[in-house]
Design an enzyme around this catalytic site. Structure first.
Site, mmCIF file in Angstrom:
data_model
loop_
_atom_site.group_PDB
_atom_site.id
_atom_site.type_symbol
_atom_site.label_atom_id
_atom_site.label_comp_id
_atom_site.label_asym_id
_atom_site.label_seq_id
_atom_site.Cartn_x
_atom_site.Cartn_y
_atom_site.Cartn_z
ATOM 1 C CG ASN A 42 -0.461 -0.227 2.749
ATOM 2 O OD1 ASN A 42 0.573 -0.816 2.930
ATOM 3 N ND2 ASN A 42 -1.054 0.765 3.599
ATOM 4 C CD GLU A 44 -1.533 5.193 4.985
ATOM 5 O OE1 GLU A 44 -2.007 4.104 5.272
ATOM 6 O OE2 GLU A 44 -0.882 5.925 5.704
ATOM 7 C CB CYS A 53 -5.485 -1.208 -2.063
ATOM 8 S SG CYS A 53 -6.625 -0.221 -1.185
ATOM 9 C CD GLU A 55 -5.486 -5.904 -1.047
ATOM 10 O OE1 GLU A 55 -6.203 -6.379 -0.140
ATOM 11 O OE2 GLU A 55 -5.081 -4.898 -1.096
ATOM 12 C CB CYS A 95 -10.722 -2.619 1.231
ATOM 13 S SG CYS A 95 -10.042 -1.940 -0.538
ATOM 14 C CB CYS A 98 -9.037 -4.810 -3.187
ATOM 15 S SG CYS A 98 -7.730 -3.448 -3.166
#
Length: 147
Positions: A42, A44, A53, A55, A95, A98
């Protein structure tokens, strides 16, 4: 490759995450049908919604390395990455966004992709299929009548 080896790749990737705001480091490892592995972490951003993310980072790497149609399995791990090893004992699942992206890949590939959801320390691992994580999902198979 064993489940533990794929999870280890995800845990190692998590340590490369950029997570100064949440301090929640997530890594993802994707194995192809041919046994090749790519990873992502990830990333940010101060504006939060512009983050990426793990993924999605790994899916992008998979597309470049071997093509999304060859995705066989995915491992996700997350937790505290402030030390030399990833820590945490709660399993991490993708999430909703994803899950949607993984569903798209699964429908394109024609297989119900297995996802290993691991804790930061790697001791807790849950195995799920994308069809179970996003039941009644909407993907490319659902828009065949749009032509």
């Amino acid at each position: 490759m064993t489940d533990q080896q794929l999870v280890a790749h995800a845990r190692a990737a998590a340590l490369k995450a950029y997570a100064p705001y949440s301090r929640f480091f997530v890594g993802c490892a994707i194995e192809s049908v041919d046994g090749e592995v790519v990873t992502g972490a990830n990333m940010e951003n101060a504006s939060y919604r512009l983050g990426v993310c793990a993924e999605l980072a790994a899916l992008t790497a998979a597309q470049l390395a071997f093509g999304l149609d060859k995705v066989a399995r995915i491992a996700v791990a997350g937790g505290d990455g402030s030390g030399p090893e990833l820590a945490g004992n709660a399993s991490v699942t993708p999430c909703g966004g994803c899950r949607q992206s993984i569903l798209e890949v699964a429908q394109m590939a024609g297989r119900d992709i297995e996802i290993l959801c691991a804790s930061g320390d790697g001791k807790a691992v849950e195995t799920h299929r994308i069809a179970d994580l996003i039941p009644h999902g909407f993907g490319p198979a659902n828009i065949v009548d749009a032509s």
